[in-house]
Design a protein around this motif. Structure first.
Motif, short mmCIF file in Angstrom:
data_model
loop_
_atom_site.label_atom_id
_atom_site.label_comp_id
_atom_site.label_asym_id
_atom_site.label_seq_id
_atom_site.Cartn_x
_atom_site.Cartn_y
_atom_site.Cartn_z
N GLU A 113 -2.60 -5.32 -1.98
CA GLU A 113 -3.06 -3.96 -1.72
C GLU A 113 -1.85 -3.03 -1.57
OE1 GLU A 113 -6.15 -3.15 -1.77
OE2 GLU A 113 -7.21 -5.06 -1.49
N VAL A 114 -2.12 -1.73 -1.72
CA VAL A 114 -1.08 -0.73 -1.45
C VAL A 114 -0.69 -0.83 0.02
CG1 VAL A 114 -0.63 1.74 -1.28
CG2 VAL A 114 -1.83 0.83 -3.26
N GLY A 115 0.60 -0.77 0.32
CA GLY A 115 1.10 -0.97 1.67
C GLY A 115 0.60 0.08 2.65
N PRO A 116 0.58 -0.26 3.95
CA PRO A 116 0.13 0.69 4.98
C PRO A 116 0.96 1.97 4.94
CG PRO A 116 0.43 -1.53 5.89
CD PRO A 116 1.00 -1.56 4.50
N GLY A 117 0.29 3.08 4.97
CA GLY A 117 0.98 4.36 4.96
C GLY A 117 1.25 4.92 3.58
N ASP A 118 1.19 4.06 2.54
CA ASP A 118 1.48 4.54 1.19
C ASP A 118 0.31 5.30 0.59
OD1 ASP A 118 4.01 3.54 1.19
OD2 ASP A 118 3.51 1.69 0.14
N GLY A 119 -0.88 5.10 1.12
CA GLY A 119 -2.05 5.77 0.56
C GLY A 119 -1.97 7.28 0.66
N ALA A 120 -1.24 7.78 1.67
CA ALA A 120 -1.14 9.23 1.85
C ALA A 120 -0.06 9.86 0.96
CB ALA A 120 -0.84 9.55 3.32
N LEU A 121 0.80 9.02 0.37
CA LEU A 121 1.86 9.55 -0.51
C LEU A 121 1.27 10.01 -1.83
CD1 LEU A 121 4.61 6.79 -0.04
CD2 LEU A 121 4.47 9.01 1.12
N SER A 122 1.89 11.00 -2.43
CA SER A 122 1.51 11.37 -3.79
C SER A 122 1.98 10.28 -4.74
CB SER A 122 2.13 12.71 -4.18
OG SER A 122 3.54 12.55 -4.36
N GLY A 123 1.41 10.26 -5.94
CA GLY A 123 1.83 9.26 -6.92
C GLY A 123 3.32 9.33 -7.19
#
Length: 512
Positions: free
Chosen positions: A78-88
């Motif tokens: 999965e995408v790492g914790p906290g990375d979901g809020a980053l832009s691509g």
């Protein structure tokens, strides 16, 4: 060459061993499929090989991982914790290889995966990308790194069929050793030339690992055949032993009866003979007991277990489950995904929606779930693609299944069902966030079973089930007498469960 020597891994919280004494060498040309049931430590093994610091919070390990200067490339599940809020773009800039790559190299990587090069520069938060787009983006960044070894944790999750075919070609032709976890049986059959099977026996107290240098289908067939022969021989030996015991018992009873019935006049002479015979019988009994220790063991296997749906979950053939007319389907940001969507579902239909990554399948299924869940004339249950979407991850499995009810009968029932699906008592007390993806998926299905849902709304339901559990899950859903509305890229699931299959396109749903 990557070498692993005498590696043992155990969980910190309950000291449960995941793997013991594992030694292995990853050679050029190896395409190693790591398989096993949910929660058996497959992802943890890959993390230890790549960077043991990744497991320090929940696992301990000993042994050696000799990388010999190799550059390892690791794709996390999965995408790492906290990375979901980053832009691509911000997410991509965390990868040095991205910053060092030329526009031509970026275009080539994007083209191979079938994504627009603009995805590298998008302002959209990574968390809002589709599951397939996230996998593709991370795979593209990984290939830019040009590693010597690929370690891939569920690379096939959420990929559309076209990209799955690309992934197969990549594993076959990348020219580097690959060790990967996948629940896609077709991918395993088409790519693996080595199988690493991790098991947890005796209610998850005895770990076992097997390395087989052969294709996945051959391994499964030979394993089943070998275990069936062993089971037949073991049953035959036990039946013969039962007959011998009955014979000995009958002989003992006859001798004892004769001893009890002899007259006083013949007691001395006959008693000596009877005692001699009894001694012979006892000697025979002791010999059979020694032979019993050499009997063929019944095969120890970790089979996929899943309780089924009970009676009363059927849907009448003429029942209207869904009449959907959606002029437009848009993302939360307002991007137009599709127009003119119509879907009518009646009775116990099994509907499967497929389509390219980013087409809006999950967005559409959320809207369908929002329509069906409040209805009083049906009992709908929803399994989202991201389990955290609808479930508090701090809950324990028992709390999730019981809805927080402290009633003894309700809790006992939940624990019984969890036990039947191989949850240990310790795992029943863990938070859901500590469980593997497959264990979480089983929780959702179990919740639907306990709630007697007759309409199932499922977003990629098989994405986290092991290839050993997959056939069991598919068989259960295929025989489900209620209605299923699902999204899936799983080729076996679509073939076996999807009675009516639709592709989501820019111009609505097209029946395949």
């Amino acid at each position: 060459m990557l070498q692993i020597r005498d590696l043992s891994i155990s969980m910190r919280k309950d000291l449960r061993p995941l793997i013991e004494g594992f030694s292995f060498a990853l050679n050029p040309g190896d395409r190693v499929a790591v398989v096993g049931e949910e929660g058996d430590g497959k992802s943890t093994l890959l993390k230890v090989i790549y960077d043991a610091e990744m497991v320090e919070g929940y696992a301990e390990w000993s042994g050696q991982v000799l990388r010999d200067g190799l550059l390892l490339g690791y794709l996390e599940q999965e995408v790492g914790p906290g990375d979901g809020a980053l832009s691509g773009y911000e997410f991509c800039c965390k990868e040095p290889a991205f910053l060092e790559s030329s526009p031509g190299e970026l275009a080539l990587a994007a083209g191979k995966l079938g994504v627009p090069v603009e995805l590298f520069y998008t302002d959209r938060p990574v968390g809002t990308l589709s599951g397939g787009e996230k996998v593709k983006l991370r795979m593209a960044l990984l290939t830019l790194r040009r590693p010597d070894v690929y370690l891939l944790d569920e690379p096939s999750n959420d990929l559309d069929v076209e990209t799955l075919e690309w992934l197969e070609e990549f594993i076959l032709n990348c020219g580097k050793p690959v060790m990967y976890i996948s629940h896609d049986e077709a991918l395993l059959e088409n790519t693996a030339n080595v199988v690493l099977h991790i098991e947890q026996l005796r209610r998850k107290t005895l770990p076992r690992w097997t390395v087989a240098k052969m294709g996945y289908r051959q391994y499964v067939e030979e394993r089943l055949g070998r275990m069936e022969k062993q089971a037949q021989l073991a049953r035959k030996e036990r039946e013969e032993d039962r007959k011998r015991q009955e014979k000995i018992l009958k002989m003992e009873q006859q001798v004892q009866h004769r001893m009890d019935s002899i007259s006083h006049a013949e007691r001395d002479a006959v008693a000596r003979l009877l005692k001699k015979k009894m001694k012979s019988v006892k000697s025979m009994e002791h010999r059979f007991e020694r032979e019993r220790g050499d009997m063929t063991e019944l095969p120890e296997t970790e089979e996929a277990i899943l309780v089924g749906f009970g009676p009363g979950v059927g849907i009448p053939a003429g029942k209207t489950v869904l009449e959907l007319e959606l002029p437009e389907l848009r993302t939360e940001d307002g991007e137009l995904l599709s127009e003119g969507i119509q879907l009518n579902v009646r009775g116990p239909e099994h509907i499967c929606i497929t389509g390219r990554n980013g087409a809006g399948k999950t967005t559409l299924l959320r809207k369908i779930a929002a329509l069906l869940l409040p209805r009083g004339d049906i009992r709908a249950g929803y399994m989202p693609q991201s389990y955290a979407e609808t479930v508090d991850q701090s809950l324990t499995p028992v709390e999730f299944l019981t809805g927080g009810s402290g009633e003894k009968a309700v809790m006992t029932r939940a624990k019984t069902y969890l036990g039947s699906m191989k949850y240990t008592p310790e795992e029943c007390g863990h938070s859901i966030s500590e469980l593997s993806g497959g264990q979480k998926a089983k929780l959702f299905l179990l919740k639907m079973i306990l709630d007697s849902n007759n309409v199932l709304v499922l977003d990629e339901p098989t994405r986290n089930f092991s290839p050993l559990s997959g056939p069991v899950i598919r068989g259960m859903l295929k025989d489900f007498p209620g209605c299923i509305i699902s999204v899936s890229h799983d080729r076996r699931f679509i073939e076996e469960v999807g009675e009516n299959v639709y592709e989501l396109t820019e111009n609505g749903l097209v029946k395949i």
